[in-house]
Enzyme design. Structure first.
Site, PDB file in Angstrom:
ATOM      1  N   GLY A  23     -20.477   3.540  15.388  1.00 54.59           N
ATOM      2  CA  GLY A  23     -21.520   3.669  16.410  1.00 54.59           C
ATOM      3  C   GLY A  23     -22.016   2.324  16.914  1.00 54.59           C
ATOM      4  O   GLY A  23     -21.859   1.291  16.264  1.00 54.59           O
TER       5      GLY A  23
ATOM      6  N   TYR B 187     -31.229 -41.587   6.795  1.00 56.01           N
ATOM      7  CA  TYR B 187     -30.177 -40.667   7.211  1.00 56.01           C
ATOM      8  C   TYR B 187     -28.855 -41.134   6.617  1.00 56.01           C
ATOM      9  O   TYR B 187     -28.423 -42.268   6.872  1.00 56.01           O
ATOM     10  CB  TYR B 187     -30.051 -40.596   8.746  1.00 56.01           C
ATOM     11  CG  TYR B 187     -28.840 -39.779   9.153  1.00 56.01           C
ATOM     12  CD1 TYR B 187     -28.748 -38.432   8.780  1.00 56.01           C
ATOM     13  CD2 TYR B 187     -27.781 -40.340   9.849  1.00 56.01           C
ATOM     14  CE1 TYR B 187     -27.630 -37.680   9.105  1.00 56.01           C
ATOM     15  CE2 TYR B 187     -26.661 -39.592  10.180  1.00 56.01           C
ATOM     16  CZ  TYR B 187     -26.595 -38.256   9.798  1.00 56.01           C
ATOM     17  OH  TYR B 187     -25.488 -37.508  10.106  1.00 56.01           O
TER      18      TYR B 187
ATOM     19  N   ARG C 109     -30.296   2.380  19.449  1.00 53.47           N
ATOM     20  CA  ARG C 109     -31.732   2.223  19.221  1.00 53.47           C
ATOM     21  C   ARG C 109     -32.101   0.832  18.700  1.00 53.47           C
ATOM     22  O   ARG C 109     -33.264   0.478  18.642  1.00 53.47           O
ATOM     23  CB  ARG C 109     -32.209   3.315  18.243  1.00 53.47           C
ATOM     24  CG  ARG C 109     -32.211   4.703  18.852  1.00 53.47           C
ATOM     25  CD  ARG C 109     -32.248   5.804  17.790  1.00 53.47           C
ATOM     26  NE  ARG C 109     -30.953   6.004  17.156  1.00 53.47           N
ATOM     27  CZ  ARG C 109     -30.701   6.910  16.211  1.00 53.47           C
ATOM     28  NH1 ARG C 109     -31.676   7.686  15.782  1.00 53.47           N
ATOM     29  NH2 ARG C 109     -29.494   7.040  15.689  1.00 53.47           N
TER      30      ARG C 109
ATOM     31  N   TYR D 286     -21.992 -42.006  14.171  1.00 53.27           N
ATOM     32  CA  TYR D 286     -21.477 -41.458  15.429  1.00 53.27           C
ATOM     33  C   TYR D 286     -21.436 -42.551  16.484  1.00 53.27           C
ATOM     34  O   TYR D 286     -22.453 -43.193  16.768  1.00 53.27           O
ATOM     35  CB  TYR D 286     -22.396 -40.309  15.867  1.00 53.27           C
ATOM     36  CG  TYR D 286     -21.913 -39.539  17.060  1.00 53.27           C
ATOM     37  CD1 TYR D 286     -20.598 -39.098  17.149  1.00 53.27           C
ATOM     38  CD2 TYR D 286     -22.781 -39.232  18.102  1.00 53.27           C
ATOM     39  CE1 TYR D 286     -20.167 -38.365  18.240  1.00 53.27           C
ATOM     40  CE2 TYR D 286     -22.361 -38.504  19.201  1.00 53.27           C
ATOM     41  CZ  TYR D 286     -21.046 -38.065  19.263  1.00 53.27           C
ATOM     42  OH  TYR D 286     -20.623 -37.348  20.345  1.00 53.27           O
TER      43      TYR D 286
HETATM   44  C1  UD1 Z   1     -27.328  11.202  11.249  1.00 56.24           C
HETATM   45  C2  UD1 Z   1     -27.315  12.717  11.010  1.00 56.24           C
HETATM   46  C3  UD1 Z   1     -28.714  13.146  10.621  1.00 56.24           C
HETATM   47  C4  UD1 Z   1     -29.161  12.396   9.391  1.00 56.24           C
HETATM   48  C5  UD1 Z   1     -29.056  10.883   9.588  1.00 56.24           C
HETATM   49  C6  UD1 Z   1     -29.290  10.200   8.276  1.00 56.24           C
HETATM   50  C7  UD1 Z   1     -25.639  13.600  12.535  1.00 56.24           C
HETATM   51  C8  UD1 Z   1     -25.400  14.322  13.791  1.00 56.24           C
HETATM   52  N1  UD1 Z   1     -26.909  13.391  12.223  1.00 56.24           N
HETATM   53  O1  UD1 Z   1     -28.190  10.971  12.352  1.00 56.24           O
HETATM   54  O2  UD1 Z   1     -28.733  14.546  10.357  1.00 56.24           O
HETATM   55  O3  UD1 Z   1     -30.480  12.757   9.076  1.00 56.24           O
HETATM   56  O4  UD1 Z   1     -27.742  10.532  10.064  1.00 56.24           O
HETATM   57  O5  UD1 Z   1     -29.311   8.805   8.406  1.00 56.24           O
HETATM   58  O6  UD1 Z   1     -24.710  13.303  11.834  1.00 56.24           O
HETATM   59  N2  UD1 Z   1     -21.110   7.031  13.841  1.00 56.24           N
HETATM   60  C9  UD1 Z   1     -19.762   6.888  14.080  1.00 56.24           C
HETATM   61  N3  UD1 Z   1     -19.233   7.458  15.200  1.00 56.24           N
HETATM   62  C10 UD1 Z   1     -19.972   8.188  16.074  1.00 56.24           C
HETATM   63  C11 UD1 Z   1     -21.357   8.312  15.825  1.00 56.24           C
HETATM   64  C12 UD1 Z   1     -21.891   7.742  14.693  1.00 56.24           C
HETATM   65  O7  UD1 Z   1     -19.044   6.247  13.308  1.00 56.24           O
HETATM   66  O8  UD1 Z   1     -19.400   8.676  17.053  1.00 56.24           O
HETATM   67  C13 UD1 Z   1     -21.689   6.363  12.649  1.00 56.24           C
HETATM   68  C14 UD1 Z   1     -22.739   5.361  13.015  1.00 56.24           C
HETATM   69  O9  UD1 Z   1     -22.171   4.073  13.178  1.00 56.24           O
HETATM   70  C15 UD1 Z   1     -23.702   5.425  11.827  1.00 56.24           C
HETATM   71  C16 UD1 Z   1     -23.500   6.811  11.268  1.00 56.24           C
HETATM   72  O10 UD1 Z   1     -22.315   7.329  11.849  1.00 56.24           O
HETATM   73  O11 UD1 Z   1     -23.380   4.471  10.841  1.00 56.24           O
HETATM   74  C17 UD1 Z   1     -24.674   7.713  11.609  1.00 56.24           C
HETATM   75  O12 UD1 Z   1     -24.826   7.744  13.019  1.00 56.24           O
HETATM   76  P1  UD1 Z   1     -26.258   7.681  13.696  1.00 56.24           P
HETATM   77  O13 UD1 Z   1     -26.091   7.731  15.157  1.00 56.24           O
HETATM   78  O14 UD1 Z   1     -27.069   6.631  13.109  1.00 56.24           O
HETATM   79  O15 UD1 Z   1     -26.814   9.113  13.237  1.00 56.24           O
HETATM   80  P2  UD1 Z   1     -28.341   9.542  13.079  1.00 56.24           P
HETATM   81  O16 UD1 Z   1     -28.914   9.804  14.401  1.00 56.24           O
HETATM   82  O17 UD1 Z   1     -29.034   8.592  12.204  1.00 56.24           O
HETATM   83 CA    CA Z   2     -28.569   6.583  11.366  1.00 56.60          CA
END
Ligand code: UD1
Ligand code: CA
Length: 476
Positions: A25, A379, A29, A400
């Site tokens: 991801g 220095y 945020r 230098y």
């Molecule tokens: C997610 C959970 C939520 C939980 C929370 C806990 C889902 C839909 N929701 O929400 O229920 O309470 O984590 O921290 O799973 N990522 C990918 N590929 C993607 C999207 C995300 O690899 O396409 C990875 C992100 O990099 C991150 C992790 O998955 O490390 C979680 O993604 P994030 O968007 O932070 O999910 P939350 O909204 O926190």
């Molecule tokens: Ca998260």
């Protein structure tokens, strides 16, 4: 206590479970151009915390799902894991599906770990695995009671107490948002079966994403039971989604690191004003005074006095050394050395046994011999200084020339007078003297005295003459 003991007994054993870290991801945020997985959290890239929790729990194989900033993430997380690409970030369900091919030969458990939750520890992951074994289900979800569950998925139950589904914050009704029982993003699943159910997840939600959390409802519809593991300490599960949460997570990691150090005999006068990365090691009987920032791969031996007000990054400090109000970056301090107050060591400075680096002294890429004293306003750059040499106040190596850096070599037991300018490349041989105020640009042979300053002239009676001249001028 019981939990700690059982966690420890399972500690040495490995597990055949494979870790899958979701780190593709962007971290919208965070409002930053840096991919979230690589931000440093208490000295370690965020996703590396997840990898280390898996390795610490005994998993011998860890997959990391990467996408956004993939190359940067590989670079930061390291080469001891296997990477899987998620071409487009279509949600956490899609992220896990991207790992299907890499897991084609795996028969058994995977532990899915969010790449953004750095407070997780190996004992909790092992407890999740144990619960998963006991449940005998295809999926076990980690849950926690959160005081502030904002942003987390919430667990919804059937009348018979079994898990019905998980609803995301954005899709939840106000009543559902009041539920504090949260999905914290850690799961144990069985391969290969789980991938069959993963394909049934749809994108009918506010974010139009494939939510991994929908696996609960999918399994339920297929009459498969889903296990729930309740994390006994919610603090372990916090994720980082915003800069504010980044700071909060670091504060917790620092506190844990310092508690571990203090339990081993390090004295930290004021943990509130001390900033220590998880990667730092400090020996027993070292005292850390207030206002210190100790970062990266810094190793401090026992019996040292650090601070008040010192910043050390990737520094090595030998035993019984003292560092007061100084910056020490990528440098090595041998035993019994004293540095500061107000000193700056950088770029591979090496200060050998018992040397003294005093106020307003900067040392860059230089090897300072044992017992050397450079105590004020100096220095030293790109230089080598032999043992027991004295560097007077205000001595400057002119390393230098405007184009390149040149070396200065000063021998053993030399005496370099105050306010001297040493124009590199230059050699000052053993046991020689440089007169104060000299500008030296030629080799100084061993055991000699070099003076390079204009001779002093005294004009007797000059002041009286000047007084007379002024009086005469005023009389006109
Ligand atoms: C997610 C959970 C939520 C939980 C929370 C806990 C889902 C839909 N929701 O929400 O229920 O309470 O984590 O921290 O799973 N990522 C990918 N590929 C993607 C999207 C995300 O690899 O396409 C990875 C992100 O990099 C991150 C992790 O998955 O490390 C979680 O993604 P994030 O968007 O932070 O999910 P939350 O909204 O926190
Ligand atoms: Ca998260």
């Amino acid at each position: 206590l019981a939990r700690t003991a059982s966690a420890r007994s399972g500690g040495s054993k490995g597990t055949d479970a494979v870790g899958v870290v979701l780190a593709a991801g962007k971290g919208k945020r965070m409002r930053s151009d840096t991919p979230k997985a690589v931000i440093h959290v208490a000295g370690k890239p965020l996703a590396r915390h997840a990898v280390d929790a898996c390795l610490g729990a005994g998993m011998r194989r860890v997959l990391v799902v990467i996408g956004h900033g993939g190359d940067e993430v590989r670079e930061a997380v390291g080469q001891d894991v296997q990477y899987v690409e998620q071409s487009e970030q279509l949600g956490t369900g899609h992220a896990l599906a991207s790992a299907e091919k890499a897991l084609a030969a795996h028969r058994g458990t995977i532990v899915v770990v969010p790449g953004d939750a750095p407070l997780m520890t190996p004992p909790i992951l092992r407890a999740l695995l144990r619960t998963h074994r006991r449940c005998g289900t295809l999926a076990t979800i980690m849950a926690a009671e959160l005081d502030n569950p904002y942003g987390y998925g919430r667990l919804l139950y059937n009348d018979d107490g079994t898990l019905a589904r998980i609803v995301e914050e954005r899709d939840a009704t106000p009543a559902q948002r009041r539920i504090r029982d949260a999905n914290v993003g850690f799961y144990a699943f069985e391969c290969p079966q789980i991938f069959r159910y993963l394909k049934k997840i749809r994108t009918d939600n506010k974010q139009k994403e494939y939510y991994l959390t929908d696996i609960a409802a999918v399994l339920r519809a297929a009459k498969q039971r889903v296990g729930v593991y309740r994390c006994p300490d919610a603090e372990h599960t916090y994720g980082i989604n915003s800069p504010g949460e980044w700071s909060q997570a670091e504060a917790i990691l620092r506190r844990r690191t310092m508690e571990r150090m203090m339990a081993r005999g390090v004295r930290i006068v004021d943990p509130e004003s001390t900033y220590v990365d998880v990667t730092v090691e400090i020996g027993a009987d070292t005292i850390i005074y207030p206002g210190c920032i100790i970062e990266g791969a810094t190793r401090i031996a026992g019996g040292c006095r650090i601070g008040p007000w010192a910043r050390l990054r990737n520094a090595r400090v030998g035993k019984n050394a003292s560092v007061i109000a100084a910056f020490v970056f990528e440098s090595t301090i041998d035993p019994n050395v004293s540095v500061g107050p107000f000193a700056h060591l950088r770029d591979g400075a090496r200060i050998r046994d018992g040397a003294q680096i005093g106020n307003f002294v900067e040392v860059k890429k230089s090897d300072i011999g044992a017992g050397v004293m450079a105590k004020h306003l100096t220095y030293v750059g790109d230089a080598q200084v032999g043992e027991m040499t004295n560097i007077g106040a205000g001595c400057i190596t002119c390393n230098y020339d405007g184009m390149k850096k040149n070396r200065t070599v000063i021998g053993k037991r030399c005496f370099v007078g105050s306010n001297t300018t040493l124009i590199a490349p230059l050699t000052v041989e053993d046991e020689s003297y440089v007169a104060a105020g000299s500008t030296i640009n030629m080799r100084v042979p061993a055991e000699s005295l070099a003076i390079a300053r204009s001779r002093q002239i005294n004009k007797p009676g000059w002041a009286a003459m000047r007084r007379r001249m002024r009086r005469r001028a005023n009389a006109k």
